[in-house]
Design an enzyme around this catalytic site. Sequence first.
Site, PDB file in Angstrom:
ATOM      1  N   LEU A 112       0.838  -1.208   0.000  1.00  0.00           N
ATOM      2  CA  LEU A 112       0.000   0.000   0.000  1.00  0.00           C
ATOM      3  C   LEU A 112       0.869   1.252   0.000  1.00  0.00           C
ATOM      4  CD1 LEU A 112      -0.814   1.881   2.850  1.00  0.00           C
ATOM      5  CD2 LEU A 112      -0.743  -0.440   3.681  1.00  0.00           C
ATOM      6  N   LYS A 113       2.101   1.126   0.486  1.00  0.00           N
ATOM      7  CA  LYS A 113       2.985   2.291   0.581  1.00  0.00           C
ATOM      8  C   LYS A 113       3.320   2.873  -0.795  1.00  0.00           C
ATOM      9  CE  LYS A 113       2.977   1.324   4.946  1.00  0.00           C
ATOM     10  NZ  LYS A 113       4.001   0.946   5.874  1.00  0.00           N
ATOM     11  N   ASP A 114       3.157   2.062  -1.850  1.00  0.00           N
ATOM     12  CA  ASP A 114       3.388   2.573  -3.210  1.00  0.00           C
ATOM     13  C   ASP A 114       2.496   3.769  -3.522  1.00  0.00           C
ATOM     14  OD1 ASP A 114       5.343   0.717  -4.077  1.00  0.00           O
ATOM     15  OD2 ASP A 114       3.802  -0.772  -4.523  1.00  0.00           O
ATOM     16  N   LEU A 117       4.461   6.614  -1.896  1.00  0.00           N
ATOM     17  CA  LEU A 117       5.892   6.659  -2.208  1.00  0.00           C
ATOM     18  C   LEU A 117       6.185   6.713  -3.699  1.00  0.00           C
ATOM     19  CD1 LEU A 117       7.120   4.404   0.690  1.00  0.00           C
ATOM     20  CD2 LEU A 117       7.789   6.776   0.291  1.00  0.00           C
TER      21      LEU A 117
END
Length: 328
Positions: A112-114, A117
């Site tokens: 999910l950090k994509d 980021l």
Amino acid sequence: MMGLYYKSTRDSRLRVKASEAILKGLAPDGGLFVPDKLPVLDVSMEELKDMSYQETAYAVMKQFLTDFTEEELKSCISRAYDEKFDTEEIAPLAKVDGTYFLELFHGATIALKDMALSILPHLMTTSAKKNHVENEIVILTATSGDTGKAALAGFADAAGTRIIVFYPKNGVSKVQELQMVTQTGSNVNVVAIHGNFDDAQSGVKAIFEDQEMARELEAKGYQFSSANSINIGRLIPQVVYYVYAYAKLLANEEITDGEEINVVVPTGNFGNILAAYYARQMGVPIAKLICASNENKVLFDFFETGTYDKNREFVLTSSPSMDILISS
């Protein structure tokens, strides 16, 4: 609209523009940068329901990043949310047994950090240009698994930056460790530490607060920033998908305009559910924010008792992103 400023959670007299907050990552006094007031959406849900993810991102982020021009912000968004994602919608909404799941795993590293980021490196390099920063920006990031690889992939070979990721040895999954240590790029570094995520994050924050080291680096042409959710350049893009999810529910005629929804977020460092709170303050009809936890339930206990007790056994679970006792 008037420009929005960011203040430190430890000193409200300290005020900086969005691009400065993104570059600094953490306030010099160790506080987090937060907006001095929360903006509201200037488009209706009726308008939002027909927008793409990229258009929604612009409608939300322009309210927070007021010192970016339209061209700068739209350029960051289009470069972030492109064919790196394996679905055109970027964050599809799936319905299972009467519950909706926002799929945040379609980016380059399946984390999910994509979502945040992918855009942070573009916001960072644009901020550096705006503020005439000549220094190389050294991104220090602590990870419990997901952030590390997503940050490394985002910043790999980004001009004017280098990135160092610290992760707890034996505290991330084997796949995550392999994803990190095999990352290519001339500006990427990965360091395993003895300890857990809290130790890694506390270490990074201590480095940020070390003014003597900052001066020494400055003299050599470097300055620190962060890709953790302590950086508002990471937090603001996360507000977008809550606005997008509500608009899509409306577009699919699953709810009526103004109907309230509940949002459940698995929580470790508290950044993602804070983004949901910001979306609510912006005008998204959210009734309850439900903070899901695992055995490391320090936030659950805090909300139940009013006491934040980090002095407890740290449990390694199958969800390392939630294995955190000191939430920012």
